[in-house]
Design an enzyme around this catalytic site. Structure first.
Site, PDB file in Angstrom:
ATOM      1  N   ASP A  79       0.828  -1.216   0.000  1.00  0.00           N
ATOM      2  CA  ASP A  79       0.000   0.000   0.000  1.00  0.00           C
ATOM      3  C   ASP A  79       0.858   1.259   0.000  1.00  0.00           C
ATOM      4  O   ASP A  79       2.057   1.218   0.278  1.00  0.00           O
ATOM      5  CB  ASP A  79      -0.931   0.005   1.221  1.00  0.00           C
ATOM      6  N   GLU A 172       0.268  -1.331   5.585  1.00  0.00           N
ATOM      7  CA  GLU A 172       1.331  -0.899   6.496  1.00  0.00           C
ATOM      8  C   GLU A 172       1.130   0.548   6.914  1.00  0.00           C
ATOM      9  O   GLU A 172       1.343   0.925   8.064  1.00  0.00           O
ATOM     10  CB  GLU A 172       2.695  -1.069   5.823  1.00  0.00           C
TER      11      GLU A 172
HETATM   12 ZN   LIG Z   1       6.942   2.050   3.938  1.00  0.00          ZN
END
Ligand SMILES: [Zn+2]
Length: 401
Positions: A79, A172
């Site tokens: 992401d 993340e």
């Molecule tokens: Zn990163």
């Protein structure tokens, strides 16, 4: 246009929009993250590797190596950050960078006046944004490093190397990367997240992260009759904040200094909410900071007995150093490889969290390495082709027997 298989890989990944969504409760948080997951599975299968997307949108794969050697894990996240759009990324390639200003578009210029580190890249090839989006080198440069290393060893079966466990994670950037991490399924003795910037870094310590939610219920009454009765929740909130250490703020700290960051303060005269994140590399110091919140609460409860003040403290992640000190294989192995390559590794305390920190506590010691991409989370992001290639060389050497 320069011919470079690794760069082409990177350019392919950044064009897929994978921005995560912090308002979503689904996993992955944004369905579009799966578009990159599917592309990676396809490419891994084309390389002849087993690959699958699990029910949580994580890509697991594996390249067999010498079974007498430790399985080395490699991880990057799919992401991109929320601060800037990752849709319709149009990467611009600047060959033989001359050290001057790079005009991204009519409005924005990537300039060494604002980013002096650009001077490190004179003569280099840089990949920048078109000024409208982020680039997504965080962390698609990491993914491209891992895919390039794997492709290299598939092409060179004669070179003895460690078995490689591969994991690409969604979400993340919204702190949910390590959710559902299955250390057994991953199967690595130790691992590396490829999610930093400079190639000479080995990150081995990060913040301990906690948070505090402060809720204040004041006493509302007609202001004309308020004398001695009203307790204005906003003022109590302001007072609460003023009772915390004035120096422990992000804007006054660096290095090993911790902070309490007031993320939001909302309310009216009757009700107020303050949300903080609390950070320190030292767990003992973090506990002291949490104590400050309890002390502030106790003081204000005494001062305003008719108001209601609640403080909820929670822990988010911990400093991986605790695990890496006990099981130093990953760090020692990386340091040895860096020295063999003639690179003096630098380890600075990360002033944030890393997915590897949580992986470490879940049983897989995981320090973090660089990617060769810089200025993450915004339109001024860029990738240095030279540093990116150096990272590929480093990770190739790390998994080599
Ligand atoms: Zn990163």
């Amino acid at each position: 246009m320069i011919q470079d298989e690794c760069l082409e890989r990177f350019l392919r990944y950044v064009k897929i929009d994978t921005q995560s969504d912090d308002m979503s409760t689904s996993t992955p948080s944004a369905a579009k993250e799966l578009n990159l997951a599917k592309e990676l599975v396809k490419e891994l299968k084309e390389l002849g590797l087993p690959a699958e997307i699990d029910e949580f949108g994580r890509v697991y794969s594996r390249l067999d190596g010498d079974p007498s050697l430790d399985v080395v894990g490699l991880n990057s996240h799919m992401d991109t950050a929320l601060e800037c759009s990752g849709k319709d990324v149009k990467p611009q390639i600047h060959e033989n960078y001359d050290g001057g200003d790079i005009h991204l578009n009519e409005e924005y210029t990537l300039s060494p006046a604002s980013f002096p580190a650009l001077k490190n890249h004179i003569g280099d090839t840089l990949v920048t944004t078109s000024g409208d989006t982020l680039l997504g080198g965080d962390d698609k440069a990491g993914i491209a490093v891992i895919m390039s290393v794997v492709a290299y060893y598939v092409k060179h079966p004669e070179i003895r190397h460690h078995p490689i466990a591969i994991l690409f994670t969604p979400d993340e950037e919204i702190g949910r990367g390590p959710e559902h991490f299955d250390a057994k399924k991953f199967g690595a003795a130790y691992a590396y997240t490829i999610d930093g910037d400079y190639p000479d870094r080995i990150d081995v310590e990060n913040f301990n992260g906690s948070h505090a939610d402060v809720l204040i219920e004041g006493v509302g009454i007609h202001p004309g009759e308020a004398k001695g009765k009203m307790v204005n929740a906003i003022r109590v909130g302001e007072e609460f904040d003023s009772l915390l250490d004035v120096n422990e703020k992000p804007e006054y700290t660096d290095g090993y200094d911790g902070f309490n960051h007031l993320l939001s303060f909302q309310g009216d005269a009757t009700k107020a909410e303050l949300h903080y994140i609390i950070r320190n590399h030292s767990l003992a110091k973090l506990e002291k900071q949490k104590e400050e919140f309890r002390n502030a609460q106790a003081f204000l409860e005494k001062k305003y007995p008719t108001a209601k003040i609640s403080v909820t403290l929670g822990d988010d992640y911990r400093n991986m150093k605790e695990v890496l000190d006990k099981d130093p294989r990953a760090v020692e192995h990386a340091r040895k490889v860096f020295h063999e390559l003639g690179i003096q590794p630098i380890s600075e305390p990360v002033r944030g969290g890393t997915d590897g920190a949580t992986f470490s506590f879940l049983g897989c010691p995981t320090p973090n390495l660089g990617t060769g991409s810089y200025n993450h989370h915004g339109r001024f992001e860029y990738l240095s082709l030279r540093d990116f290639h150096q990272m590929i060389a480093i990770v190739t050497a790390i998994v080599k027997a």
